[in-house]
Design an enzyme around this catalytic site. Structure first.
Site, PDB file in Angstrom:
ATOM      1  CB  THR A 115      -3.636   3.675 -12.692  1.00  0.00           C
ATOM      2  OG1 THR A 115      -4.109   2.446 -12.136  1.00  0.00           O
ATOM      3  CG2 THR A 115      -4.766   4.694 -12.696  1.00  0.00           C
ATOM      4  CD  GLU A 116      -1.472   5.255 -19.417  1.00  0.00           C
ATOM      5  OE1 GLU A 116      -2.148   5.929 -20.236  1.00  0.00           O
ATOM      6  OE2 GLU A 116      -0.615   4.433 -19.752  1.00  0.00           O
ATOM      7  N   PRO A 117      -3.957   8.895 -16.226  1.00  0.00           N
ATOM      8  CG  PRO A 117      -2.992  11.008 -16.462  1.00  0.00           C
ATOM      9  CD  PRO A 117      -2.698   9.545 -16.628  1.00  0.00           C
ATOM     10  CB  ALA A 119      -6.206   4.058 -18.723  1.00  0.00           C
ATOM     11  N   GLY A 120      -8.245   3.767 -15.824  1.00  0.00           N
ATOM     12  CA  GLY A 120      -8.249   3.143 -14.498  1.00  0.00           C
ATOM     13  C   GLY A 120      -8.815   1.747 -14.609  1.00  0.00           C
ATOM     14  N   GLY A 331     -18.019   5.936  19.958  1.00  0.00           N
ATOM     15  CA  GLY A 331     -18.636   7.257  20.128  1.00  0.00           C
ATOM     16  C   GLY A 331     -17.680   8.366  19.710  1.00  0.00           C
ATOM     17  CD  GLU A 355      -3.689  -5.379  -6.277  1.00  0.00           C
ATOM     18  OE1 GLU A 355      -4.001  -6.514  -6.656  1.00  0.00           O
ATOM     19  OE2 GLU A 355      -2.609  -5.094  -5.754  1.00  0.00           O
ATOM     20  N   GLY A 356      -8.686  -3.072  -8.917  1.00  0.00           N
ATOM     21  CA  GLY A 356     -10.038  -3.294  -9.443  1.00  0.00           C
ATOM     22  C   GLY A 356     -11.054  -2.878  -8.400  1.00  0.00           C
TER      23      GLY A 356
END
Ligand SMILES: Cc1cc2nc3c(=O)[nH]c(=O)nc-3n(C[C@H](O)[C@H](O)[C@H](O)COP(=O)(O)OP(=O)(O)OC[C@H]3O[C@@H](n4cnc5c(N)ncnc54)[C@H](O)[C@@H]3O)c2cc1C
Length: 371
Positions: A115-117, A119-120, A331, A355-356
Site C-alpha cells: 500500500t501507498e498513499p 494506491a490501496g 449494555g 488484505e482487500g
C-alpha cells in the site's frame, strides 16, 4: 492436539495481558517470543524450510485460537504468513534457505509492503519503482500502513520494474532491515489491533542485488494475488476468533446478569441474538475450513480465489456484527473498557478492510463467476 495446545497458551499467556497491550499500544514482544518458542510462526511453511508443514487448516486453527483472546497477537501470525507466502510460492532454494527458514522458525519477523498513499485497493496505481543498476535495482517510493513495518527484519516490497507493462511490470523484492536508503517512518495511531505496529516505510534509492528479487521481473502481481489466496483465509480465521471471543464473553456475562428479577438469558430476545451469533460463527468456521482444506488438498483448484475471498468477506462481516451485538448485550458494561467486548468490536473492523476490502472481495467473486 494443536487446538488444545494453542488454546492453553492463549488462555494462560495471552488473555491476561490483552487489555494492557491494547491500552499501551505496544507491540507484544513477549507474546511473539511465546509464538516463536512453540513453533507457531511457520505453521504452514514446509518442514524442509523450518516450518511445521502442517498446512492451512492448522494455520486457521492457530490464528482463531489466538484471536479469540488477543487480536493484536494474532496479527503477528497473519503478517508472518503474508511475508512468508510469496517466498513459498516463488522463492528459489537460496532465498528460501536464507529468508524463509529463519522466518518460519520465528527468529526473524517479516512484513509485506504494498500500500501507498495513492494506491490501496488498486495495486497497479503504486508509484514505487525499481530501476536497473549495476547488477541490481534501486528502489524508490513510500509505503504506508505496513503491518510490523517497524519491528520486522525483512520486508517484501512491491515495485514497478516496468510501469508501461502495467500489472505485468510489477515485481517483488526482499529488503532486509538496515539496507542503506531504507528507513522506517511514522507509526499509525489506530482504532483497533493497537498492539500491532503499523508504519510508513521510505525507500530512497535503496540498492538491492538481483538475487533479492522474488520470481522473475514482472511476476510480482501474479505472486501477490496467489499470496492473498492463502492469506485471506488467515484474516478470516482472525475475524472468526474475535467473533468467538465476543460470544464467549456474552454467554458468561448474560447468564449472570439479572434484570426484572430474571437472568437476562431468560428473555427470548436475548436467547435469539445469541443463537444468531452462533449460527454465523459456525457458518464462517465451516467456510474457512472448506477453503483451507481445498488449498491443502487441491492446490490447483480454480475455486480457491473465490472461496478465499468469500471466507474473508463473510467471517469479517460476522465478526463486526457479533462484536457490535456483544457490546449491546453487555449494555453499559459492554461500552466500558472493564470488559473485553469494546476492544473486540474495535479489533473486528480491520478484518473488513485489510488484505482487500470487502467491496474488493465482491469484485473478485463476481469477476470469477462472470468474467
Ligand atoms: C491497520 C492496517 C494494517 C494494514 N497492513 C497492511 C500491510 O501490512 N501491507 C500493506 O501493503 N497494506 C496494509 N494495509 C493497507 C490496506 O490493505 C488498505 O488500507 C486496503 O487495501 C484499502 O486500501 P485504501 O485504504 O487505500 O482504500 P481505497 O482503496 O482508497 O478504498 C476506499 C473505499 O473505496 C472502496 N473501493 C475501492 N475500489 C472499489 C471498487 N472497485 N468497487 C467498490 N468499492 C471500491 C473500498 O472498499 C473502500 O471502501 C493496512 C491497513 C491498515 C488500516
Amino acid at each position: 492436539m494443536l487446538r488444545d495446545m494453542v488454546r492453553k497458551i492463549s488462555i494462560n499467556e495471552f488473555a491476561p495481558n490483552a487489555a494492557e497491550i491494547d491500552q499501551r499500544e505496544e507491540f507484544p514482544w513477549r507474546n511473539k517470543k511465546i509464538l516463536e518458542e512453540n513453533g507457531l510462526l511457520g505453521i504452514q511453511v514446509p518442514e524442509e524450510y523450518g516450518g511445521a508443514g502442517a498446512g492451512m487448516v492448522s494455520l486457521a486453527i492457530v490464528v482463531e485460537e489466538v484471536a479469540r483472546v488477543c487480536a493484536s497477537t494474532s496479527v503477528i501470525l497473519t503478517t508472518q504468513a503474508l511475508a512468508t507466502d510469496p517466498l513459498i510460492i516463488a522463492g528459489n532454494h537460496e532465498q528460501k534457505t536464507k529468508w524463509l527458514k529463519p522466518m518460519a522458525e520465528g527468529s526473524v519477523l517479516g512484513a509485506c509492503a504494498i500500500t501507498e498513499p495513492g494506491a490501496g485497493s488498486d495495486v497497479t496505481s503504486i508509484s514505487t519503482t525499481a530501476t536497473r543498476k549495476d547488477g541490481g535495482y534501486l528502489i524508490s517510493g513510500t509505503k504506508i500502513f505496513i503491518t510490523d513495518g517497524g519491528v520486522s527484519d525483512v520486508i517484501t516490497v512491491v515495485a514497478y520494474t516496468d510501469k508501461a507493462k502495467e500489472h505485468k511490470g510489477i515485481s517483488l523484492f526482499i529488503v532486509p532491515k538496515g539496507t542503506p536508503g531504507f528507513s522506517v517512518g511514522k507509526e499509525e495511531r489506530k482504532l483497533g489491533i493497537r498492539g500491532s505496529d503499523t508504519r510508513e516505510l521510505i525507500f530512497e534509492g535503496c540498492f538491492l542485488p538481483e538475487e533479492n528479487m522474488i520470481g522473475k521481473p514482472g511476476d510480482g502481481f501474479k505472486i501477490l494475488m496467489k499470496t492473498f489466496n492463502y492469506t485471506r483465509p488467515g484474516v478470516a480465521a482472525q475475524a472468526l476468533g474475535i467473533a468467538q471471543g465476543a460470544m464467549d464473553a456474552v454467554i458468561s456475562y448474560c447468564k449472570e446478569r439479572v434484570q426484572f428479577k430474571k437472568r437476562i438469558t431468560d428473555f427470548q430476545g436475548i436467547q435469539w441474538m445469541i443463537a444468531e451469533m452462533s449460527l454465523k460463527i459456525e457458518l464462517a468456521r465451516t467456510m474457512i475450513y472448506r477453503t483451507c482444506s481445498t488449498i491443502d488438498n487441491e492446490p490447483d483448484s480454480r475455486d480457491i480465489p473465490r472461496l478465499a475471498s468469500m471466507a474473508k468477506w463473510f467471517a469479517s462481516d460476522t465478526a463486526m456484527q457479533v462484536t457490535t451485538d456483544a457490546v449491546q448485550l453487555l449494555g453499559g458494561y459492554g461500552y466500558s473498557r472493564e470488559y473485553p467486548v469494546e476492544r473486540m468490536m474495535r479489533d473486528a473492523k480491520i478484518t473488513q478492510i485489510y488484505e482487500g476490502t470487502n467491496q474488493v472481495q465482491r469484485v473478485i467473486v463476481s469477476n470469477q463467476l462472470l468474467g
